[in-house]
Scaffold this active site. Structure first.
Site, PDB file in Angstrom:
ATOM      1  N   GLU A 143      -0.468  -2.255   5.197  1.00  0.00           N
ATOM      2  CA  GLU A 143       0.538  -2.158   6.256  1.00  0.00           C
ATOM      3  C   GLU A 143       0.492  -0.802   6.931  1.00  0.00           C
ATOM      4  OE1 GLU A 143       4.132  -0.985   8.258  1.00  0.00           O
ATOM      5  OE2 GLU A 143       3.495  -0.155   6.331  1.00  0.00           O
ATOM      6  N   GLU A 144       0.273   0.252   6.150  1.00  0.00           N
ATOM      7  CA  GLU A 144       0.347   1.609   6.694  1.00  0.00           C
ATOM      8  C   GLU A 144      -0.647   1.846   7.826  1.00  0.00           C
ATOM      9  OE1 GLU A 144       2.658   3.498   6.118  1.00  0.00           O
ATOM     10  OE2 GLU A 144       3.474   3.026   4.137  1.00  0.00           O
ATOM     11  N   ASP A 198       0.814  -1.219   0.000  1.00  0.00           N
ATOM     12  CA  ASP A 198       0.000   0.000   0.000  1.00  0.00           C
ATOM     13  C   ASP A 198       0.848   1.269   0.000  1.00  0.00           C
ATOM     14  OD1 ASP A 198       0.760  -0.905   2.543  1.00  0.00           O
ATOM     15  OD2 ASP A 198      -0.851   0.177   3.546  1.00  0.00           O
ATOM     16  N   ARG A 255      19.467  -6.358  13.774  1.00  0.00           N
ATOM     17  CA  ARG A 255      19.973  -6.600  15.111  1.00  0.00           C
ATOM     18  C   ARG A 255      19.082  -7.620  15.803  1.00  0.00           C
ATOM     19  NH1 ARG A 255      21.324  -2.210  17.886  1.00  0.00           N
ATOM     20  NH2 ARG A 255      21.332  -3.268  19.895  1.00  0.00           N
TER      21      ARG A 255
END
Length: 408
Positions: free
Chosen positions: A157-158, A89, A201
């Site tokens: 996702e946004e 998106d 990480r």
């Protein structure tokens, strides 16, 4: 997915021999960039993805998962299953880059029925392109690995809903979409770093985020008779100022917390006092304790300010999105980091910075390990030139947006 032990292929050689034509993918990227779609409305983008996957030999393609989600499955004998994820998106922003392939698109947002400009300002067009290219590469070098690869293209996702929507729609349910449950879930994000640099990480890698829409109620009236009103603009202004003290006066300075009021909306004309104001608030935290404390502080401050102003009605506070903490499984990240180090050498860092940004990627990892990493997308020469002139902040990443067009 695993390398075939009998052959022990050199990864650099395999990639060099199987790498697809990048010219084709540059053209695809430009097409995607110029035709972005808002969250929950990624229909054309999903169609482009599905068409491309169907062009690959022996790839099972599933569509309409959790909305416009698309999955391509590469089965290649016995072995582990690896899920690779990209999001699709775009954002409600007006593009001002001046690129010859820039977006001029506008869409009516289904969230509020308002027409908005649309731009791939978060790099999801690059995520799509990269994963499709990776899929073609993996498909063409099946003799070098065995197992199953799941290529997952996620909508929404946004607004933090797409990953969970795909899971809730039966992504891994054998009676629904029956996507093979992965042994590990992998994802990545393009960042304002030099192209060719990567980092990840172990452990916490990105913040949890929560967003709220708050309505404050006053009593409207004419601007010439303010004494007869309860001004929600003044109420909203004092609330915004008080909210800043959650970080500055209620949070340990050694703890990372962000409280942002991204929008304050009230009234339509200068000489009329409106009857309500609306705040859009976003928070970022790194622990469940901080998350609960910040939310409680927001509620306490809003209620107190409304009481102090004499509001005729209690405020309304609605959670409108929620991102999980982005946490990289230590064992999976160690394996990914070693592979990255072997291939990229010193251009990869296993000790990347913890980001205040947020991702719903982790919702795809249902009781399975996951690892997320970042990679650079800035022309190294442009970066070096800007750095030499002391203008990194002004010129990198070089995307100009109009704040007036930012929506929730």
């Amino acid at each position: 997915m695993a390398l075939k032990a009998t052959q022990k292929p050199d990864i650099s050689k395999v990639i060099a021999e199987a790498r697809p034509s990048l010219a084709n993918y540059e053209a695809l990227y430009r097409t995607l960039h110029g035709n972005p779609e808002l969250s929950l409305q990624e229909e054309e983008t999903a169609a482009v993805v599905a068409k491309h996957l169907r062009s690959l030999k022996d790839v099972t393609v599933l569509t309409n998962i959790g909305g416009h989600g698309v999955v391509g499955i590469l089965r290649n004998g016995e072995g582990k299953t690896v899920l690779l994820r990209a999001d699709m998106d775009a954002l409600p922003l007006e593009e001002q880059t001046g690129l010859d392939y820039s977006s001029t698109k506008r869409m009516v947002d289904v969230a509020d029925n308002a027409e908005k400009p649309v731009m791939h300002a978060c790099g999801h067009d690059m995520h799509i392109t990269s994963l499709l290219a990776a899929g073609e590469l993996l498909n063409s070098c099946r003799n070098s690995w065995n197992g199953t690869v799941v290529l997952l293209f996620q909508p929404n996702e946004e607004r933090a809903g797409g990953a969970q929507a795909m899971v809730d729609d039966g992504l891994y349910d054998e009676k629904r979409h029956a996507v093979p449950k992965p042994d590990v879930v992998l994802g990545s994000h393009i960042m304002p770093l030099k192209a060719g640099l990567l980092n990840t990480r172990r452990g916490v890698f990105g913040s949890a985020a929560d967003s709220y829409a708050v309505t404050l109620f006053g009593r409207g009236g004419h601007g010439s008779r303010p004494h007869l009103t309860i001004d929600p603009v003044v109420l909203a202004a004092s609330t915004v100022m008080r909210l800043q003290t959650i970080v500055s006066r209620e949070t340990n300075p050694q703890e990372a917390v962000v409280v942002t009021v991204g929008a304050l909306q009230a009234g339509t004309i200068e000489n009329v006092i409106s009857s309500e104001a609306r705040l859009l608030i976003n928070t970022r935290t790194f622990s469940s304790e901080s998350r609960a404390r910040v939310k409680a502080a927001i509620e306490r401050i809003i209620n107190a300010e409304c009481q102090a102003a004499g509001s005729p009605r209690p405020p309304l506070m609605e959670k409108i999105s929620s991102f999980p903490l982005l946490y990289n499984d230590e064992a999976a990240t160690e394996i990914v980091s070693q592979a990255m180090k072997d291939y990229y050498g010193d251009d990869f860092s296993p000790d990347g910075p913890i980001s205040m940004g947020s991702e719903d990627f982790g919702n795809l990892a249902v009781s399975m390990p996951s690892c997320f990493w970042n990679y650079g997308g800035i022309d190294p020469q442009k970066w070096d030139d800007a750095e030499e002139r002391g203008r990194l902040a002004e010129e990198i990443p070089g995307i100009l947006i109009s704040p007036s067009n930012v929506a929730q």
